[in-house]
Design an enzyme around this catalytic site. Structure first.
Site, PDB file in Angstrom:
ATOM      1  N   THR A 257       0.427   3.519   1.882  1.00 46.83           N
ATOM      2  CA  THR A 257       0.601   3.936   3.296  1.00 46.83           C
ATOM      3  C   THR A 257       2.017   3.637   3.800  1.00 46.83           C
ATOM      4  O   THR A 257       2.404   4.172   4.824  1.00 46.83           O
ATOM      5  CB  THR A 257      -0.395   3.251   4.253  1.00 46.83           C
TER       6      THR A 257
ATOM      7  N   ASN B   2      -5.088   4.758  -4.465  1.00 47.89           N
ATOM      8  CA  ASN B   2      -6.506   4.659  -4.086  1.00 47.89           C
ATOM      9  C   ASN B   2      -7.376   4.038  -5.176  1.00 47.89           C
ATOM     10  O   ASN B   2      -7.702   4.703  -6.161  1.00 47.89           O
ATOM     11  CB  ASN B   2      -7.035   6.061  -3.758  1.00 47.89           C
TER      12      ASN B   2
ATOM     13  N   ARG C 288      -8.142  14.210   9.612  1.00 45.97           N
ATOM     14  CA  ARG C 288      -7.775  12.997  10.345  1.00 45.97           C
ATOM     15  C   ARG C 288      -6.305  13.123  10.730  1.00 45.97           C
ATOM     16  O   ARG C 288      -5.519  13.714   9.985  1.00 45.97           O
ATOM     17  CB  ARG C 288      -7.953  11.757   9.459  1.00 45.97           C
TER      18      ARG C 288
ATOM     19  N   SER D 249       0.834  -1.210   0.000  1.00 43.17           N
ATOM     20  CA  SER D 249       0.000   0.000   0.000  1.00 43.17           C
ATOM     21  C   SER D 249       0.863   1.253   0.000  1.00 43.17           C
ATOM     22  O   SER D 249       1.985   1.261   0.515  1.00 43.17           O
ATOM     23  CB  SER D 249      -0.857  -0.032   1.262  1.00 43.17           C
TER      24      SER D 249
ATOM     25  N   ASN E 161     -15.386   3.772   5.355  1.00 35.44           N
ATOM     26  CA  ASN E 161     -14.239   4.600   5.735  1.00 35.44           C
ATOM     27  C   ASN E 161     -13.715   5.383   4.551  1.00 35.44           C
ATOM     28  O   ASN E 161     -13.214   6.481   4.679  1.00 35.44           O
ATOM     29  CB  ASN E 161     -13.073   3.701   6.203  1.00 35.44           C
TER      30      ASN E 161
ATOM     31  N   TYR F 228      -1.325  -0.299  10.498  1.00 32.15           N
ATOM     32  CA  TYR F 228      -1.649  -0.941   9.210  1.00 32.15           C
ATOM     33  C   TYR F 228      -0.474  -0.788   8.241  1.00 32.15           C
ATOM     34  O   TYR F 228       0.010  -1.758   7.653  1.00 32.15           O
ATOM     35  CB  TYR F 228      -2.925  -0.330   8.617  1.00 32.15           C
TER      36      TYR F 228
ATOM     37  N   LYS G 140       2.585  -3.507   6.440  1.00 34.20           N
ATOM     38  CA  LYS G 140       2.993  -3.622   5.034  1.00 34.20           C
ATOM     39  C   LYS G 140       4.514  -3.467   4.906  1.00 34.20           C
ATOM     40  O   LYS G 140       5.155  -4.196   4.141  1.00 34.20           O
ATOM     41  CB  LYS G 140       2.277  -2.570   4.177  1.00 34.20           C
TER      42      LYS G 140
HETATM   43  N1  UDP Z   1     -12.016  11.626   2.717  1.00 34.94           N
HETATM   44  C1  UDP Z   1     -12.964  12.548   3.162  1.00 34.94           C
HETATM   45  N2  UDP Z   1     -14.114  12.069   3.757  1.00 34.94           N
HETATM   46  C2  UDP Z   1     -14.365  10.743   3.941  1.00 34.94           C
HETATM   47  C3  UDP Z   1     -13.395   9.808   3.478  1.00 34.94           C
HETATM   48  C4  UDP Z   1     -12.239  10.287   2.884  1.00 34.94           C
HETATM   49  O1  UDP Z   1     -12.786  13.754   3.023  1.00 34.94           O
HETATM   50  O2  UDP Z   1     -15.416  10.378   4.502  1.00 34.94           O
HETATM   51  C5  UDP Z   1     -10.813  12.101   2.016  1.00 34.94           C
HETATM   52  C6  UDP Z   1      -9.484  11.846   2.732  1.00 34.94           C
HETATM   53  O3  UDP Z   1      -9.114  12.961   3.516  1.00 34.94           O
HETATM   54  C7  UDP Z   1      -8.509  11.634   1.552  1.00 34.94           C
HETATM   55  C8  UDP Z   1      -9.384  11.030   0.472  1.00 34.94           C
HETATM   56  O4  UDP Z   1     -10.727  11.363   0.821  1.00 34.94           O
HETATM   57  O5  UDP Z   1      -8.045  12.849   1.010  1.00 34.94           O
HETATM   58  C9  UDP Z   1      -9.233   9.530   0.362  1.00 34.94           C
HETATM   59  O6  UDP Z   1      -9.419   8.966   1.652  1.00 34.94           O
HETATM   60  P1  UDP Z   1      -9.442   7.419   1.891  1.00 34.94           P
HETATM   61  O7  UDP Z   1      -9.654   7.182   3.346  1.00 34.94           O
HETATM   62  O8  UDP Z   1     -10.408   6.786   0.934  1.00 34.94           O
HETATM   63  O9  UDP Z   1      -7.973   6.940   1.432  1.00 34.94           O
HETATM   64  P2  UDP Z   1      -6.519   7.346   2.026  1.00 34.94           P
HETATM   65  O10 UDP Z   1      -6.678   8.452   3.013  1.00 34.94           O
HETATM   66  O11 UDP Z   1      -6.034   6.097   2.614  1.00 34.94           O
HETATM   67  O12 UDP Z   1      -5.734   7.781   0.858  1.00 34.94           O
END
Ligand code: UDP
Length: 344
Positions: free
Chosen positions: A128, A180, A297, A126, A199, A150, A154
């Site tokens: 991440t 993504n 977050r 990932s 999520n 998490y 990885k």
């Molecule tokens: N995001 C958001 N609201 C949500 C879920 C995600 O604004 O309810 C935003 C998050 O800040 C990021 C993007 O959408 O910029 C993708 O988030 P996701 O959790 O899907 O993947 P990751 O953060 O792991 O890249």
């Protein structure tokens, strides 16, 4: 017995799309999944889409004897490992469960592979692993600084693969660090189907569009990006599935003489902000998608998108789909199956 690829976690979102691609290439597949975050009906969907039957095992892959049984009962020639927990948030609340589950599954697969003389594995890693990127686009050689357990699982999994590869040149591993995934199968009968409140961004947006959730909560509005919302690299799940198949085929092609470990990014190579994705969904659905800004977050990067040059060169792989395609296919799936695999 037919030579087959074992797809661990093959009933999941990316796993199921990969299984379809393998079957379409007439490559035999065995699915192993504990169905903890998927559904047995995924198997029926795969069979209906491909017109082929698929052998599947509902098993807990943290149990080594279970893994051994699958290898004893089949002629496995390679493994694609998607199996594992994948929620960033939950991993910080339950780190032991994440370390135990994600690492034990990989260790069991590798131990049994070693016993049985199977040496090719494609691992689902990932983006991440990079944590907050130091520079963009993110390259495979960049520092790994995951901000949650998490992501650590990885990094550790890749460490294990690297060390094992060094110990015996028969091993060949490709770790795919994916960004993504978005979209669903063209048929609309297979897609992302999270349990409970999603999520991830896309399933959340489509559930707002269809009226199951009232509004999108956008995490942060003052990032140093063009519109203040965070930027990510979205790629169609079908492209991601193609990448996994290309990696497995690469390992199985003896003329490549590949031995060792290689990590490759899979993404589109482009960044889109949350608002850009929201607007794309509004266009495709023809609906206004209400949203409000909420707190960021913890640990979230402002911007992350991949350099995909290495995957292009190594695998000859290239993503095909646009953001509009991804939104259309996600929406088609959501409309056809508003309750996921539950018909009621
Ligand atoms: N995001 C958001 N609201 C949500 C879920 C995600 O604004 O309810 C935003 C998050 O800040 C990021 C993007 O959408 O910029 C993708 O988030 P996701 O959790 O899907 O993947 P990751 O953060 O792991 O890249």
């Amino acid at each position: 017995m037919m030579a087959a690829i074992l797809v661990a976690g093959g009933a999941g979102y990316v796993g199921s799309h990969t299984v379809i691609k393998l079957l379409e290439k007439d490559i035999d597949v065995i699915i192993a999944d504990d169905f903890s975050n998927s559904d047995e009906r995924v198997i029926h969907a795969i069979e209906a889409i491909t017109g082929k039957t698929v052998k599947s095992y509902a098993v807990d892959l943290t149990q080594k004897e279970e893994v051994r049984r699958i290898f004893d009962e089949n002629e496995i020639i390679g493994v694609i490992d998607f199996a594992g927990f994948k929620s960033v948030g939950t991993s910080s609340k339950a780190p032991l469960a994440y370390y135990r589950n994600n690492l034990e599954i990989l260790l069991n697969l590798l131990s049994v592979m070693q016993e049985q003389g199977v040496y090719h594995l494609v691992f689902s890693s990932s983006a991440t692993v990079y944590g907050n990127p130091e520079s963009l686009p993110v390259k495979e050689s960049d520092k790994q600084k995951p901000t949650n357990p998490y992501g650590q699982t990885k990094v550790m999994s890749e460490r294990i693969l690297r060390d094992l590869a060094k110990s015996d040149e028969r091993w060949s591993f490709i770790s795919l660090r994916f960004f993504n995934p978005l979209g669903a199968h063209k048929s609309g009968d297979l897609g992302e189907n999270p349990n409970g409140v999603p999520n991830n961004l896309a399933p959340y947006i489509t559930q707002v569009a269809i009226g199951k959730l009232s509004e999108l909560k956008i995490f942060g509005h003052d990032f140093p990006t063009s519109d203040g919302t965070s930027v990510r690299d979205y790629m169609h799940v079908d492209d991601l599935a193609e990448g996994h198949v290309a990696a497995m085929e690469y390992l199985l092609t003896t003329s490549n003489k590949f031995s060792g470990f290689e990590a490759l990014n899979l993404g589109s190579g482009k960044g889109y902000s949350v608002l850009e994705i929201l607007r794309a969904f509004e266009q495709v659905t023809g609906k206004k998608i209400p949203f409000e800004y909420v707190e960021k977050r913890e640990g979230d990067a402002a911007e992350s998108f991949a350099s995909i040059e290495k995957a292009k060169e190594f695998l000859g792989w290239e993503p095909k789909y646009t953001i509009t395609d991804m939104c259309l296919d996600t929406w088609n799936w959501q409309q056809k199956h508003p309750n996921g695999y539950n018909e009621a």
